[in-house]
Enzyme design. Structure first.
Site, mmCIF file in Angstrom:
data_model
loop_
_atom_site.group_PDB
_atom_site.id
_atom_site.type_symbol
_atom_site.label_atom_id
_atom_site.label_comp_id
_atom_site.label_asym_id
_atom_site.label_seq_id
_atom_site.Cartn_x
_atom_site.Cartn_y
_atom_site.Cartn_z
ATOM 1 N N TYR A 71 15.735 -78.548 -64.121
ATOM 2 C CA TYR A 71 14.821 -78.419 -62.989
ATOM 3 C C TYR A 71 13.730 -77.395 -63.291
ATOM 4 O O TYR A 71 12.537 -77.654 -63.074
ATOM 5 C CB TYR A 71 15.605 -78.009 -61.744
ATOM 6 C CG TYR A 71 14.755 -77.782 -60.519
ATOM 7 C CD1 TYR A 71 14.244 -78.854 -59.800
ATOM 8 C CD2 TYR A 71 14.458 -76.493 -60.067
ATOM 9 C CE1 TYR A 71 13.465 -78.656 -58.671
ATOM 10 C CE2 TYR A 71 13.678 -76.287 -58.949
ATOM 11 C CZ TYR A 71 13.178 -77.370 -58.253
ATOM 12 O OH TYR A 71 12.406 -77.158 -57.142
ATOM 13 N N SER A 96 7.733 -74.274 -57.465
ATOM 14 C CA SER A 96 8.873 -73.478 -57.028
ATOM 15 C C SER A 96 8.775 -72.143 -57.743
ATOM 16 O O SER A 96 8.113 -72.033 -58.775
ATOM 17 C CB SER A 96 10.181 -74.176 -57.422
ATOM 18 O OG SER A 96 11.285 -73.308 -57.334
#
Length: 278
Positions: A152, A139
């Site tokens: 995360y 990501s």
């Protein structure tokens, strides 16, 4: 065995029940790959099977829980050949350290970091034999730490560092390693982050910052990239003769990650993300 079967390459993709994983499984099958599409709960394979049927392709759906080493080993044990692995399975998480437990953070790491390691480790002997490749979906959150995404982003940073370090070592054995860094993607992933209606009520002193962050994020996802667009680029990377290590999948992702990659003292990133919660 027919020549056609011998020439067919096999890819195993994790997390294919929805989103990028589902789209990549279908797109890879359309491009001629034999696709092993895995997910933790195969009762949720309905959307994938429907998409594959609509596309006129077949995928081999198998159970695989990336957090369970026994499940990983069982899934890969019956494979005679594997040419590519796509680590896509992951879970979002929203929270900040003071208001959650270390166990909560550890659970995020188990899925998003150690899950990638379990599957990659099990696949590497097969990939060495085929001179194959590993693609891992990280990501832009693996490049830039983002407010209320501490756990995360920590997991995605870990994946980025691990794969960047593994890549030159794996290359000596003929295995290429790449990371795929999407920005905002319109998929069920966002809905699964777990933002409850009462989340602001429980945010205490962080409520104003969280409210600002959520407003900004809703705007970002209103122009999100489609999973199909990401999948098309991943299939190109699977077929590339010399795959790049890093694939940023949109102009927005390239601009965002680029702010970090040229930010030598960290000031630009802090100014950028600080504005999200002001």
């Amino acid at each position: 065995m027919s020549t056609e079967t011998m020439n067919t390459k096999t890819v195993l993709i994790t997390g294919t029940s929805s989103g990028i994983g589902l789209a990549t499984a279908v797109a890879a099958a359309q491009s001629g790959w034999q696709v092993i599409a895995t997910m933790r709960d195969t009762t949720k394979a309905g959307a994938l099977r429907a998409a594959a049927e609509e596309a006129g392709v077949a995928v081999d759906v198998r159970a695989l829980d990336v957090t369970d080493p026994a499940s990983v080993e069982a899934c890969l044990a019956g494979l005679d050949r594997l040419d590519a692995l796509v680590n896509n399975a992951g879970a979002g998480h929203l929270g900040t350290l003071e208001q959650e437990s270390v166990e909560d953070v550890r659970a995020v790491m188990e899925v998003n970091f150690f899950g990638v390691l379990h599957v990659t480790k099990a696949a590497l002997p097969l990939l060495r034999a085929s001179k194959g490749r590993v693609l891992t979906v990280t990501s832009v959150g693996g490049v830039i730490g983002q407010p209320f995404n501490e756990a995360y982003c920590a997991a995605k940073f870990a994946v980025e560092g691990f794969m960047e370090s593994l890549a030159p070592v794996a290359a000596t054995a003929g295995v290429s390693v790449s990371v795929v860094e999407p920005g905002a993607v319109a998929s069920e992933f966002v809905n699964n982050v777990g933002v409850r209606d009462d989340v602001l009520e429980q945010a205490g002193p962080y409520a104003p910052a969280l409210s600002a962050y959520l407003d900004r994020t809703r705007g970002a996802f209103s122009n999100a990239q489609t999973p199909q667009d990401v999948a098309a680029q991943m299939v190109e990377l699977l077929a590339a003769e010399r795959p790049a290590f890093r694939l940023l999948t949109s102009d927005a992702a390239r601009d965002f990650a680029g702010a970090k990659l040229k930010d030598l003292d960290g000031a630009a990133v802090q100014t950028l993300t600080g504005g999200w919660v002001a």
